[in-house]
Structures are given as structure tokens and as C-alpha cells.
Write a protein that holds these residues in place. Structure first.
Motif, mmCIF file in Angstrom:
data_model
loop_
_atom_site.group_PDB
_atom_site.id
_atom_site.type_symbol
_atom_site.label_atom_id
_atom_site.label_comp_id
_atom_site.label_asym_id
_atom_site.label_seq_id
_atom_site.Cartn_x
_atom_site.Cartn_y
_atom_site.Cartn_z
ATOM 1 N N GLU A 155 0.773 -1.283 0.021
ATOM 2 C CA GLU A 155 0.000 0.202 0.480
ATOM 3 C C GLU A 155 1.046 1.420 0.350
ATOM 4 O OE1 GLU A 155 -2.768 -0.189 3.029
ATOM 5 O OE2 GLU A 155 -3.829 -1.943 2.890
ATOM 6 N N LYS A 156 1.846 1.273 0.809
ATOM 7 C CA LYS A 156 2.698 2.822 0.880
ATOM 8 C C LYS A 156 4.358 3.000 0.343
ATOM 9 C CE LYS A 156 0.385 2.700 4.854
ATOM 10 N NZ LYS A 156 -0.381 4.155 4.756
ATOM 11 N N ASP B 140 12.149 4.820 0.992
ATOM 12 C CA ASP B 140 11.277 4.518 1.997
ATOM 13 C C ASP B 140 10.649 3.592 2.644
ATOM 14 O OD1 ASP B 140 9.002 5.988 0.567
ATOM 15 O OD2 ASP B 140 8.424 5.049 -0.912
ATOM 16 N N LEU C 253 7.128 8.449 1.301
ATOM 17 C CA LEU C 253 6.869 7.795 2.860
ATOM 18 C C LEU C 253 5.843 9.035 3.388
ATOM 19 C CD1 LEU C 253 4.888 5.125 4.241
ATOM 20 C CD2 LEU C 253 7.669 5.448 5.076
ATOM 21 N N SER D 292 1.521 4.722 8.752
ATOM 22 C CA SER D 292 3.017 3.784 8.441
ATOM 23 C C SER D 292 3.322 3.627 9.872
ATOM 24 C CB SER D 292 3.856 5.115 7.460
ATOM 25 O OG SER D 292 2.522 5.104 6.546
#
Length: 284
Positions: A26-27, A33, A204, A210
């Protein structure tokens, strides 16, 4: 008690892997990141150990903790990259095959008895997990396979370093060993993040989702390492590593069935049954 700790380790590692999979799907957008996420993850592990006992360590433990930090960070880095390229199931299977590395180390370098029955059990466990995850039906990407193999190799060396430390005269420095290992991991990932930022800035965002994924993953890693480091010193390596890795793969499948209501085909049921039998044989 050892088997209860082993089961707890498998549960926590399964949760950590699920969080890593969610993040990568998803990220995760670029290399910076990964380092940013891992930095926060290892901060969570580092803070976890602040609340434990004595952190005084010998030079031997300090050097070993630096090596441990490197192989742990490398294993996590390639694991996230593999998840970003392919499926959770296939990546979990390939990485789980790292059980072969410390098992061979225990048999050939520590003189642990590896019977014909246990050799057969390890082979059956490997093939049964492939069946359980239905790996043959996966559309495997070359990048995913390469990254997963690197993660497997580095994770295997994590197991060897755990064993080396816990069989040394400095085994009582377990907490300090992990405390400095995660401190080194934070520093390594921070440095790599800042280097990668110059090439391509991280996308990110440090939102609640997160940070929560990273911190809880870090706490789980910290707890798993305490348990595994202890068990690596008191259980035969030819039993501990096959069971903990085979159990992790099987638990990954069971969690998909129980929590995500995925259905199993006949091959997966056969693989799951054979895997459980193999782990029972290894525990004898």
C-alpha cells in the motif's frame, strides 16, 4: 516452556510479516521509503529494549551485534522489496527456506545429531510448505524471486549469529546484544535513507497508519529476537530452525484462511497436513 515460547515467537513473527506485507503493497514507492520505514521499525525495537536490564557488554558482543544488525537489516530490506514485487505467500515460502542454513551449521559445525528421519522431515517440510502455499500456481516475477532469495540467505545468517552468541561465554549479555544490534540498525537505516533522499525523495508520509505499522513491527521483532536468541542456545539447531520457520509459513497460511476466509484446495490441505507431521517428527 520452550515449546510455548517457540509458538509465541511464530505468532509474533506472523503478525510482523503481515504488517510488512500491508506496508509494501500500500505504501512502498521507492528505496528511500524502505529505509525510512525500517528506521522507524528499528526505533520501535530499540525503545523496547530500553526498559530491560543491564546493557553492559563485552567487545565480543558489541562486534557481533554490529554484524547481527547488518544481516537483520539486509534481510528486512530484501523482504520488503520481494513483497513489493510479488505475493505474500511466495515470499514467505522462499524466505522460510532459510531453515536449511542454520540446520546445516548445527549439524556440521556443532556436531548436532541429524538422523535420517530428521533429514527426511526437513525435506518433507520444505515440499509440504510449497504445496500448502500452492507455489506452482504463482506467477513468479524474477525480481521477487531474487529479492526473496537474498532475504532467505541473510535470515539464515541471523540464525547462525544467534547461535554463535548464545553458545559463547558472553551469552548472559543477551539484552545488551540486542539493544546495540537495534541501535546499529537504526543508524544504518537513517544513513541509507538520507543517501537515497538525495537521489529520490521518500514519498512515505509519517501518518498514523505508517507509524503504527512500523512501531508495532519493531516491537514484535524485539520480542521475537529475545525468544529466538534464548531458544537458539537451549534447543538443538536441527530442531529449532526447521520448526520455527516451517511453523511461520504454515501459520501464514492459516491466518489467511481464518482471518481472510481464503479457501484451500486439495494440494494445500495435503501440504498443511504433511507440514504439521514433519514438525512433529522434528520435535522428537
Amino acid at each position: 516452556m520452550n515449546w510455548l515460547l517457540l509458538f509465541t515467537s511464530i505468532i509474533l513473527e506472523t503478525c510482523k510479516n503481515a504488517f510488512s506485507n500491508k506496508f509494501s503493497k500500500e505504501k512502498l514507492k521507492c528505496a528511500s521509503d524502505i529505509y525510512k520505514f525500517n528506521m522507524i521499525l528499528y526505533i520501535g525495537s530499540f525503545v523496547f529494549f530500553i526498559f530491560f536490564g543491564n546493557k553492559n557488554v563485552s567487545g565480543y558482543t558489541l562486534i557481533l551485534s554490529l554484524l547481527f544488525a547488518f544481516v537483520s537489516a539486509a534481510a528486512q530490506h530484501f523482504y520488503l522489496k520481494a513483497l513489493n514485487e510479488g505475493s505474500f505467500a511466495f515470499t514467505a515460502f522462499v524466505q522460510g527456506c532459510n531453515l536449511v542454513i542454520p540446520t546445516i551449521y548445527g549439524a556440521f559445525f556443532l556436531g548436532e545429531r541429524l538422523t535420517f528421519l530428521k533429514i527426511c522431515a526437513v525435506i518433507i517440510l520444505t515440499f509440504s510448505t510449497a504445496l500448502a502455499l500452492d507455489v506452482k500456481s504463482e506467477k513468479i516475477k524474477t525480481k521477487c524471486l531474487i529479492f526473496a532469495l537474498f532475504s532467505m540467505i541473510f535470515t539464515g545468517f541471523v540464525g547462525i549469529l544467534q547461535t554463535v552468541h548464545q553458545l559463547s561465554e558472553h551469552k548472559e549479555e543477551l539484552i545488551g546484544f540486542l539493544f546495540y544490534s537495534f541501535l546499529f540498525s537504526v543508524v544504518m537505516n537513517f544513513a541509507l535513507w538520507r543517501i537515497e533522499e538525495k537521489k529520490k525523495p521518500s514519498e512515505l508520509k509519517l501518518d498514523k497508519s505508517s507509524v503504527t505499522l512500523a512501531v508495532f513491527s519493531g516491537i514484535f521483532i524485539g520480542a521475537v529476537n529475545i525468544i529466538n536468541l534464548y531458544l537458539a542456545g537451549v534447543m538443538p539447531k536441527t530442531v529449532f530452525y526447521p520448526v520455527v520457520n516451517g511453523g511461520l509459513i504454515i501459520m501464514t497460511l492459516l491466518s489467511a484462511v481464518i482471518f481472510f476466509h481464503e479457501r484451500l484446495n486439495k494440494k494445500q490441505v495435503l501440504g498443511l497436513t504433511a507440514g504439521i507431521i514433519a514438525m512433529c517428527v522434528l520435535s522428537i
